[in-house]
Design a protein around this motif. Structure first.
Motif, short mmCIF file in Angstrom:
data_model
loop_
_atom_site.label_atom_id
_atom_site.label_comp_id
_atom_site.label_asym_id
_atom_site.label_seq_id
_atom_site.Cartn_x
_atom_site.Cartn_y
_atom_site.Cartn_z
N GLN A 161 0.83 -1.21 0.00
CA GLN A 161 0.00 0.00 0.00
C GLN A 161 0.86 1.25 0.00
O GLN A 161 0.59 2.21 -0.73
CB GLN A 161 -0.90 -0.02 1.24
CG GLN A 161 -1.77 1.20 1.42
CD GLN A 161 -2.58 1.11 2.71
OE1 GLN A 161 -3.06 0.06 3.09
NE2 GLN A 161 -2.71 2.25 3.39
N ILE A 162 1.92 1.27 0.81
CA ILE A 162 2.79 2.44 0.89
C ILE A 162 3.63 2.60 -0.38
O ILE A 162 3.81 3.71 -0.89
CB ILE A 162 3.70 2.33 2.13
CG1 ILE A 162 2.86 2.49 3.40
CG2 ILE A 162 4.82 3.37 2.10
CD1 ILE A 162 3.61 2.22 4.69
N GLN A 188 1.12 5.68 7.94
CA GLN A 188 0.45 4.47 7.48
C GLN A 188 0.99 3.18 8.08
O GLN A 188 0.38 2.13 7.88
CB GLN A 188 0.53 4.40 5.95
CG GLN A 188 -0.26 5.49 5.25
CD GLN A 188 -0.30 5.29 3.75
OE1 GLN A 188 -0.22 4.17 3.26
NE2 GLN A 188 -0.42 6.39 3.00
N ASN A 189 2.12 3.24 8.79
CA ASN A 189 2.68 1.98 9.30
C ASN A 189 3.10 2.02 10.76
O ASN A 189 3.62 1.02 11.28
CB ASN A 189 3.85 1.52 8.44
CG ASN A 189 5.05 2.45 8.51
OD1 ASN A 189 5.07 3.42 9.27
ND2 ASN A 189 6.07 2.17 7.71
N PHE A 190 2.91 3.17 11.47
CA PHE A 190 3.46 3.29 12.82
C PHE A 190 2.84 2.28 13.79
O PHE A 190 3.45 1.94 14.81
CB PHE A 190 3.26 4.71 13.36
CG PHE A 190 1.85 5.03 13.79
CD1 PHE A 190 1.43 4.79 15.09
CD2 PHE A 190 0.94 5.56 12.88
CE1 PHE A 190 0.13 5.08 15.48
CE2 PHE A 190 -0.35 5.85 13.26
CZ PHE A 190 -0.77 5.61 14.56
N GLY A 191 1.65 1.78 13.48
CA GLY A 191 1.01 0.82 14.37
C GLY A 191 1.35 -0.62 14.07
O GLY A 191 0.78 -1.54 14.67
N PHE A 192 2.29 -0.84 13.15
CA PHE A 192 2.61 -2.20 12.70
C PHE A 192 4.10 -2.53 12.87
O PHE A 192 4.63 -3.33 12.11
CB PHE A 192 2.21 -2.38 11.23
CG PHE A 192 0.76 -2.16 10.96
CD1 PHE A 192 -0.14 -3.20 11.04
CD2 PHE A 192 0.28 -0.89 10.62
CE1 PHE A 192 -1.49 -3.01 10.78
CE2 PHE A 192 -1.06 -0.68 10.36
CZ PHE A 192 -1.95 -1.74 10.45
N LYS A 204 0.00 14.09 5.50
CA LYS A 204 -0.27 12.74 5.03
C LYS A 204 0.75 11.73 5.57
O LYS A 204 0.50 10.53 5.56
CB LYS A 204 -0.25 12.70 3.49
CG LYS A 204 -1.37 13.52 2.87
CD LYS A 204 -1.31 13.46 1.36
CE LYS A 204 -2.45 14.28 0.72
NZ LYS A 204 -2.38 14.24 -0.77
N ILE A 205 1.89 12.24 6.03
CA ILE A 205 2.96 11.38 6.56
C ILE A 205 3.09 11.55 8.06
O ILE A 205 3.42 10.61 8.80
CB ILE A 205 4.30 11.73 5.88
CG1 ILE A 205 4.17 11.64 4.36
CG2 ILE A 205 5.42 10.82 6.36
CD1 ILE A 205 3.74 10.29 3.84
#
Length: 340
Positions: A130-131, A166-170, A211-212
């Motif tokens: 996705q990113i 978009q990915n800080f929770g993963f 957005k980032i």
């Protein structure tokens, strides 16, 4: 009676040894990452062997012993094999920084001539794709790594993950994804949102940064995610599968707090402009990724550029701790200056 010899005065800002040289071998990229604008570049530029050969004497004089090939995507270079051969002949260690989409097709060249590979990984498969905005990008990386491992099992292969909205929770899932790829290690760094690097000549507008960037609530969740990562992956940290220490992982949070004006930005320990240089695909020579160019290797020799008036003035006036660019840096370097 003979007078004692007087030692020459040495300018501490003159570069006499340059351990690391970063070559942006090719300026374009085959990903469309949300946190980077390099993919928007249309005109192809690259560093050829003809471009680099006149500067080999300067590289020898400066003791360059490690070259990192970056970009853009260096594997899009029209003759990467010749560039690698030129560097290998100098006994230089070569690191390939890559998005990984061309690893499988270029595996033979890499296995033969590269000393280690660092692949960008933005999360578990679905998040990564996705990113990157490339279908099956994770799967493509996986096939490339498998091919490299088949050809040269001992080749060090690692991944680097850029933390953003978009990915800080993963993060923990990203570690698991790295393990599934069979790499040797993973590292994390915060996304750069404020510099003019990565094809952002005027920087990003606040609306694009949002957005980032993370919200206040997101930052609280990131703090919790990092603390869980430190606890749950303490063995991976201890064994250096996760390269950062707990202290370094925790520094990611203040970066995003500073972006929102909730904390003062703080510069990392860094002496990159005194121990390294970045050569862009158009020949521009920068003290690091984030500061302006001090010359162009198509106009002058590398040694003349690095110790020329513009570069010397830059280093003399650079106070890393107070410089606004350095205080927001996400990618620092600190090496001993061996000839001092």
């Amino acid at each position: 009676m003979a007078m004692p010899a007087v030692a020459p005065v040495v300018d501490p800002h003159e570069i006499r040894e340059l351990p690391v040289l970063v070559l942006l071998a090719h300026n374009r990229c085959n990903c469309h990452c949300v946190m980077c604008d390099i993919w928007r570049i249309k005109q192809t530029r690259e560093i050829t062997t003809t471009d680099l050969a006149p500067h080999l004497d300067a590289m020898r004089a400066l003791g360059v012993r490690h070259v990192a090939l970056s970009g853009g995507e260096p594997q899009m270079h029209s003759d990467l094999s010749s560039l690698l051969t030129l560097l290998r002949a100098e006994g230089i260690r070569i690191t390939l920084l890559t998005a990984g989409l061309l690893l499988e097709s270029g595996a033979e060249t890499i296995a033969l001539a590269v000393d280690d590979v660092i692949i960008s990984l933005d999360g578990p498969p679905e998040i990564h794709d996705q990113i990157r905005r490339v279908p099956k990008a994770f799967e493509t990386i996986q096939r490339g790594i498998e091919r490299l491992r088949y050809l040269r099992p001992e080749l060090p292969v690692s991944v680097r993950s850029t933390v953003q909205k978009q990915n800080f929770g993963f993060l923990a899932q990203t570690v698991e994804a790295a393990r599934s790829l069979g790499v040797d290690s993973i590292s994390f760094l915060a996304a750069d949102m404020t510099s003019e690097a990565f094809n952002r000549p005027n920087g990003w507008e606040p609306s694009r940064q949002e957005k980032i960037a993370l919200s206040v609530m997101d930052i609280g969740l990131l703090h919790e995610e990092i603390e869980r990562l430190i606890i749950d992956c303490k063995d991976e940290i201890a064994k250096r599968f996760i390269l950062e220490s707990p202290e370094k992982l925790r520094r990611i949070v203040p970066h995003f707090r500073a972006q929102l004006g909730l904390a003062e930005p703080s510069a990392p320990m860094c002496n990159a402009p005194w121990v390294s240089a970045v050569v862009e695909a158009d020949g521009s020579v920068r003290p690091c990724f984030f500061h302006p160019a001090v010359g162009n290797m198509h106009d002058n020799g590398l040694l003349q550029i690095l110790n020329g008036p513009q570069a010397l003035e830059f280093r003399r006036n650079l106070d890393v701790e107070s410089n606004s660019t350095c205080r927001r840096c996400v990618c620092s370097l600190h090496l001993p200056r061996n000839r001092d």
